[in-house]
Design a protein around this motif. Structure first.
Motif, PDB file in Angstrom:
ATOM      1  N   MET A  78       0.832  -1.210   0.000  1.00 26.84           N
ATOM      2  CA  MET A  78       0.000   0.000   0.000  1.00 26.84           C
ATOM      3  C   MET A  78       0.865   1.258   0.000  1.00 26.84           C
ATOM      4  O   MET A  78       0.593   2.225  -0.719  1.00 26.84           O
ATOM      5  CB  MET A  78      -0.898   0.027   1.238  1.00 26.84           C
TER       6      MET A  78
ATOM      7  N   GLN B 251      -2.413   4.418  -5.303  1.00 26.33           N
ATOM      8  CA  GLN B 251      -3.271   4.125  -4.139  1.00 26.33           C
ATOM      9  C   GLN B 251      -4.406   3.164  -4.518  1.00 26.33           C
ATOM     10  O   GLN B 251      -5.588   3.426  -4.286  1.00 26.33           O
ATOM     11  CB  GLN B 251      -3.844   5.415  -3.552  1.00 26.33           C
TER      12      GLN B 251
ATOM     13  N   TRP C 187      -6.714  -0.626  -0.452  1.00 31.44           N
ATOM     14  CA  TRP C 187      -7.286  -0.021   0.751  1.00 31.44           C
ATOM     15  C   TRP C 187      -7.847  -1.107   1.647  1.00 31.44           C
ATOM     16  O   TRP C 187      -8.396  -2.103   1.170  1.00 31.44           O
ATOM     17  CB  TRP C 187      -8.445   0.928   0.386  1.00 31.44           C
TER      18      TRP C 187
ATOM     19  N   LYS D  77      -2.805   3.863   5.808  1.00 29.47           N
ATOM     20  CA  LYS D  77      -1.731   4.111   4.842  1.00 29.47           C
ATOM     21  C   LYS D  77      -0.620   4.938   5.491  1.00 29.47           C
ATOM     22  O   LYS D  77      -0.866   5.948   6.099  1.00 29.47           O
ATOM     23  CB  LYS D  77      -2.271   4.852   3.624  1.00 29.47           C
TER      24      LYS D  77
END
Length: 291
Positions: free
Chosen positions: A241, A247, A250, A288
Motif C-alpha cells: 500500500m 493508491q 485499501w 496508509k
C-alpha cells in the motif's frame, strides 16, 4: 429457504431484469419494452431489498431519457447506440453484483476457512496461490491479465465445491484478518507492490487468488476486487500500500464513513461485522503510511 423469503424475492427480480437485458440484446425486446419492464421490476426489487438501489434507479432513468431522445429524433443514431451500450453494460454489472450481495458473508466465511486450511507460514507467497484455484492463464506472481467478474465467480464456485469435500471441522474464530479493497483499473503496471510485499501482492497489485471474495463494479469509478487477508500477511500488504503511487489498495474499514458512494458504504456494513481484526491491527495503526 422459503420461496417468499426476501432474499429469494430479491434474486428473482434481479434475474428477471438481467433476462430482459439479454432479450433486448438478441432482438426479442424493443428499447421501449426494455425500459417499461425494467421500471416495473425495479419497483418490486426496491420493495423486497434493504439495499440502496440509487445506482440502478439512475441507470434506468438514463435509459428512459435516451429512449425519449430517440423517439424525438434528438440524438445521432451512432451516438445513441454507443450511449445505450455503455448504459446496458453498467446496468448488467450492477445486476450481477446484486446477485452476489446476499451471499457476501458466506463467501467471507468460505475464504477464511479455505485460507486456514491452506496457509503455510513457511511459504506465505505460494500457499494461498493453489493451482486448483488458479485463474486461467495467470502466472504465479501476475494474476491480473485475465481478471474479470467471471474469473472471480469461477474461483468462488470451485473453492465452495472443494470445501464441501472437507470433512474436518475447521474453526476460524482465532484465524483473523482484514478485508482488502483493490481498485482494479488504478494499477500503474510497474510492479512495485511485488517487491515491497515480498511477493504477497503480485505484479498486478493483486493479493493471492485463494483470498478473493468478489468483483464489484462501481458506477462512474473503477471496479473493485474484495479479498480477505489473514493476519500474518497484513504487514506485507501494508508495505505494498505504502509504495503504490496510484493508491489502488485499501483496507475496507478505512473507507471514509462520509464516502458518498453507497456501494462502498454498504460493503462496509455487509462485511465488517463478520471480519474480526487481529489484535494490534486496528485502522488507527494500520492506515496508509502508518505501519
Amino acid at each position: 429457504m422459503d420461496e417468499m423469503h426476501p432474499t429469494n424475492v430479491h434474486l428473482r427480480q434481479v434475474e428477471q431484469m438481467l433476462l430482459c437485458v439479454q432479450e433486448f440484446h438478441v432482438g426479442h425486446l424493443s428499447l421501449g419494452g426494455l425500459v417499461s419492464n425494467l421500471e416495473f421490476l425495479w419497483h418490486h426489487l426496491q420493495e423486497s431489498s434493504d439495499l440502496d438501489l440509487r445506482e440502478v434507479q439512475d441507470l434506468i432513468h438514463q435509459l428512459e431519457v435516451l429512449y425519449a431522445c430517440q423517439l424525438e429524433g434528438l440524438m445521432d443514431a451512432e451516438d445513441g447506440r454507443q450511449q445505450l451500450l455503455t448504459l446496458l453494460n453498467s446496468l448488467e454489472g450492477w445486476l450481477c453484483t446484486l446477485q452476489v450481495w446476499p451471499e457476501l458473508q458466506t463467501r467471507l466465511a468460505e475464504a477464511r476457512r479455505w485460507c486456514q486450511l491452506k496457509f503455510d507460514l513457511s511459504d506465505p507467497v505460494h500457499s494461498l496461490r493453489n493451482r486448483v484455484l488458479s485463474p486461467a492463464g495467470s502466472t504465479e506472481l501476475d494474476s491480473g491479465s485475465l481478471l474479470s467478474r467471471e474469473t472471480v465467480e469461477v474461483l468462488v464456485s470451485k473453492r465452495r465445491g472443494l470445501l464441501d469435500t472437507v470433512e474436518a471441522e475447521v474453526s476460524t474464530e482465532d484465524f483473523q484478518g482484514r478485508i482488502l479493497l483493490v481498485l482494479l483499473e488504478q494499477d500503474t503496471g510497474c510492479g512495485e507492490g511485488l517487491l515491497a510485499s515480498g511477493g504477497i501482492i503480485d505484479a498486478s497489485f493483486l493479493p493471492p487468488w485463494d483470498t478473493w471474495l468478489a468483483w464489484i463494479p462501481l458506477p462512474y469509478r473503477d471496479p473493485v476486487l474484495l479479498a480477505w487477508i489473514p493476519s500474518p500477511l497484513l504487514m506485507d500488504v501494508q508495505k505494498a500500500m505504502e509504495v503504490s503511487a496510484s493508491q489502488c489498495l485499501w483496507w475496507l474499514e478505512d473507507v471514509d464513513p462520509e464516502e458518498t458512494n453507497p456501494t462502498l458504504l454498504q460493503l462496509r456494513k455487509a462485511l465488517l461485522n463478520s471480519s474480526q481484526e487481529p489484535a494490534g491491527a486496528s485502522s488507527a495503526n494500520l492506515k496508509k503510511g502508518e505501519a
